[in-house]
Motif scaffolding. Structure first.
Motif, PDB file in Angstrom:
ATOM      1  N   ARG A  64       6.215  -4.375   7.495  1.00 39.45           N
ATOM      2  CA  ARG A  64       6.270  -5.238   6.571  1.00 39.45           C
ATOM      3  C   ARG A  64       7.846  -5.249   5.596  1.00 39.45           C
ATOM      4  NH1 ARG A  64       1.593  -3.134   2.567  1.00 39.45           N
ATOM      5  NH2 ARG A  64       0.122  -3.946   3.533  1.00 39.45           N
ATOM      6  N   GLU A  80      -1.939  -6.686   7.857  1.00 39.02           N
ATOM      7  CA  GLU A  80      -2.737  -8.143   5.987  1.00 39.02           C
ATOM      8  C   GLU A  80      -4.209  -7.128   5.807  1.00 39.02           C
ATOM      9  OE1 GLU A  80      -1.439 -12.025   5.595  1.00 39.02           O
ATOM     10  OE2 GLU A  80      -2.284 -11.609   7.277  1.00 39.02           O
ATOM     11  N   SER A  83      -5.465  -2.493   2.459  1.00 37.85           N
ATOM     12  CA  SER A  83      -5.637  -3.061   1.003  1.00 37.85           C
ATOM     13  C   SER A  83      -4.029  -2.513   0.507  1.00 37.85           C
ATOM     14  CB  SER A  83      -7.000  -2.378   0.959  1.00 37.85           C
ATOM     15  OG  SER A  83      -6.769  -1.165   0.604  1.00 37.85           O
ATOM     16  N   GLU A  84      -4.788  -3.402  -0.144  1.00 33.82           N
ATOM     17  CA  GLU A  84      -3.341  -2.505  -1.921  1.00 33.82           C
ATOM     18  C   GLU A  84      -3.736  -0.840  -1.980  1.00 33.82           C
ATOM     19  OE1 GLU A  84      -1.913  -3.473  -5.693  1.00 33.82           O
ATOM     20  OE2 GLU A  84      -2.480  -5.355  -4.989  1.00 33.82           O
ATOM     21  N   ALA A  85      -5.212  -0.495  -2.563  1.00 34.65           N
ATOM     22  CA  ALA A  85      -5.459   0.616  -2.811  1.00 34.65           C
ATOM     23  C   ALA A  85      -5.191   1.728  -1.588  1.00 34.65           C
ATOM     24  CB  ALA A  85      -6.516   1.140  -2.812  1.00 34.65           C
ATOM     25  N   ASP A  86      -4.927   1.367  -0.071  1.00 30.94           N
ATOM     26  CA  ASP A  86      -4.473   1.808   0.912  1.00 30.94           C
ATOM     27  C   ASP A  86      -2.801   2.382   1.774  1.00 30.94           C
ATOM     28  OD1 ASP A  86      -7.297   3.009   1.136  1.00 30.94           O
ATOM     29  OD2 ASP A  86      -7.690   1.645   2.728  1.00 30.94           O
ATOM     30  N   THR A  87      -2.445   0.961   0.635  1.00 29.92           N
ATOM     31  CA  THR A  87      -0.930   0.976   1.070  1.00 29.92           C
ATOM     32  C   THR A  87       0.048   2.235   0.851  1.00 29.92           C
ATOM     33  OG1 THR A  87      -0.853  -1.455   0.861  1.00 29.92           O
ATOM     34  CG2 THR A  87       0.712  -0.175   0.823  1.00 29.92           C
ATOM     35  N   ASP A  88       0.025   2.830  -0.158  1.00 29.43           N
ATOM     36  CA  ASP A  88       0.657   3.694  -0.064  1.00 29.43           C
ATOM     37  C   ASP A  88       0.528   5.330   1.171  1.00 29.43           C
ATOM     38  OD1 ASP A  88       3.284   5.965  -1.818  1.00 29.43           O
ATOM     39  OD2 ASP A  88       0.855   6.869  -1.798  1.00 29.43           O
ATOM     40  N   ASN A  92       3.286   4.784   3.683  1.00 30.81           N
ATOM     41  CA  ASN A  92       4.369   5.198   3.239  1.00 30.81           C
ATOM     42  C   ASN A  92       5.186   5.875   4.522  1.00 30.81           C
ATOM     43  OD1 ASN A  92       6.105   7.019   1.759  1.00 30.81           O
ATOM     44  ND2 ASN A  92       5.018   6.568  -0.317  1.00 30.81           N
TER      45      ASN A  92
END
Length: 555
Positions: A64, A80, A83-88, A92
């Motif tokens: 990204r 894309e 999900s936002e919940a899975d991003t970390d 990470n």
């Protein structure tokens, strides 16, 4: 993909003619040893087993990033579907890189080809690029050596990343090799690896009985261009030439090329033209592509759609495509290459980025982008890792995810070496005797023609009594009375028409004879078997194509 609880990958078998043995929940190292110690294998004295894996690591700077050229994140790097919940958890680096290290250590391959290894400045701001701390345990604990491109190549890549992504890091390919099993072959040749193509010639390490008979083998980690088939072809051409030529001489050594090749190698692909598509040694049994195959390959590589000329390449595009395809076939012929691909499956799962489907809906697709090529007359794959066909969950939700820490699943294989077959002394003598006879005859034919032409010229000059004209003599006298600055260069007089006609006739006769001899040399080369051609190219110190044109060896 088949990630097991033990941290290793399940193995799958390859289809006939020779089934690939496999054992689940075993590392590549253990599998190699099991082949070597299996009494049913009937191992020849000079045969051995080694394993190769390839990992695209997904460099942190490619996750990204804002591309300065567009001011936005490129679609292929946006991920894309995460999900936002899975991003970390998924992206990470503090969580993703330890999982990558675990997978690298668990595979225990003899050679690991890496792509997108992100290096950092020594001391945080030094001039030298070094490997990052997260992968150091591969060298310090697991006993691997590492081979990287020279620092100037790394600096060139860092400059690109500073310009495009505003980060001062070098992203490169690399080769890891298990030092207790293999060691680099000493060479006076400089390290000519680049960040997208890293090669190293390895042999069995001293004290490693299992690989004591291993021939010098070239291993190449590649990351081919993502958009241009021409660039992909040229990158591979450089790889195979570097691996198969030693100081200009043909080596014909075992070779493994592995990595992210950014192509599915469909019929009609120019990169696929490097591969042998028959199971026997008879070139006549190779499958010849149709015009439609080439059109489909061209259309796919250029990403032509129905909105773009109905997805059909133009005449100019096809002309260029055939030129590239022909260049590959010439390289294969000249280097006596016989390369096949390990039968791995799809390795990348992401949203389809084609314009039409992307605008309508987010569709998860899978591609076969990572491959292992090998010289099939010297190596044979005995086992391979499964890919996305064994991991429907990852194929459905995309990569990376909570289990797979990269946007590509790795590919791997265990290889068995095959004793090389060479041309017998009797056949070799017959080959070069035939060559010597043809060469001598060509020289005699050329000599006879040149002598005849010299005699004809002499006769013409005698008939014409060619001498300097009175006018030329007068000019010479006048010029002799002038100083150097005043003296003008005399105009060259046009030769008599008979001389002009003779010169033209001479050129035509010599050109016709040389063309006829070139045609005979081409026929000679076309009749050679692969073994004949290997010996021939070694003796000539040049490719068959060069010899056909030159008519003489380089050495």
């Amino acid at each position: 993909f088949g990630m097991l609880t033990s941290g290793t990958y399940a193995m799958s078998t390859s289809p006939p003619p020779t089934p690939l043995k496999c054992t689940k929940r075993r590392s590549l190292s253990e599998l190699s040893i099991s082949f070597h110690t299996d009494s049913t294998n009937n191992i020849e004295e000079d045969e051995c087993y080694f394993s190769v894996a390839s990992f695209n690591l997904l460099a942190p700077c490619y996750v990204r990033p804002i591309d300065k050229r567009t001011g936005d994140v490129q679609q292929f790097a946006a991920f894309e579907w995460i999900s936002e919940a899975d991003t970390d958890e998924v992206l990470n680096v503090n969580k993703r890189l330890p999982r990558l290290l675990h997978d690298l250590q668990s595979c225990q391959a003899d050679v690991i080809c890496l792509q997108e290894l992100q290096l950092e400045r020594e001391g945080g701001g030094g001039r030298k690029f070094i490997v990052p701390p997260w992968i150091r345990p591969m060298m310090d604990v697991s006993g691997y050596g590492i081979h990287l491109p020279p620092q100037e190549e790394l600096e060139r890549m860092a400059e690109r990343n500073r310009r495009v992504l505003c980060v001062d890091v070098a992203v490169t390919n690399a080769l890891l090799y298990k030092m207790e099993r293999m060691t680099p072959v000493p060479s006076s040749k400089k390290n000519d690896s680049v960040t997208t193509c890293v090669s190293l010639c390895l042999v069995g390490a001293s004290g490693c009985t299992a690989l004591s008979k291993m021939k010098a083998t070239s291993f190449v980690s590649v990351h081919l261009d993502a958009t241009s088939e021409c660039k992909r072809v040229r990158q591979l051409r450089k790889c195979v030439r570097g691996a198969q030529l030693e100081e200009g001489r043909l080596a014909v050594s075992p070779m493994v090329i592995a990595g992210d090749m950014n192509t599915e190698l469909e019929a009609g692909s120019c990169v696929a033209a490097y591969l042998r598509n028959t199971d026997d040694d008879d070139d006549e049994n190779e499958v010849h592509l149709s015009e439609e195959d080439l059109k489909r390959g061209c259309s796919s590589a250029l990403r032509l759609t129905s909105s773009n000329n109905d997805g059909v390449p133009t005449e100019e595009q096809m002309k260029k495509w055939k030129e590239i395809y022909g260049m590959v076939k010439t390289t294969v012929h000249d280097l006596c290459l016989s390369i096949k691909r390990v039968d791995t499956g799809k390795t990348r799962a992401a949203y389809d980025q084609s314009t039409t489907s992307y605008e309508k809906e987010h569709k998860m697709c899978q591609w076969r982008l990572d491959h292992i090529f090998y010289t099939d007359r010297l190596l044979h794959p005995r086992a391979i890792w499964p890919t996305l066909e064994q991991d429907p969950e990852s194929a459905a939700i995309g990569l990376p995810n909570r289990r797979i820490p990269s946007d590509h699943v790795p590919v791997a294989a265990v290889f068995q070496t095959i004793p090389p077959v060479s041309l017998g002394e009797g056949a070799k003598s017959a080959l070069f005797e035939k060559l010597a006879q043809m060469t001598q005859r060509h020289q005699m034919e050329l000599g006879r023609l040149e002598n005849r032409l010299k005699a004809d010229l002499c006769n013409i000059e005698t008939r014409l009594s060619v001498r300097p004209s009175a006018v030329q003599h007068s000019r010479h006298q006048n010029n002799s009375n002038m100083n150097a600055k005043q003296r003008k260069k005399p105009k060259q007089m046009r030769p008599p028409q008979q001389i002009v006609d003779f010169t033209r006739s001479k050129r035509m006769l010599l050109k016709a004879l040389k063309a006829e001899q070139r045609k005979e040399r081409q026929a000679f080369v076309d009749e050679l078997s692969d073994l004949d051609r290997v010996e021939f190219v070694r003796r000539m110190c040049c490719s068959a194509t060069e010899w056909v044109e030159r008519g003489s060896p380089k050495c």
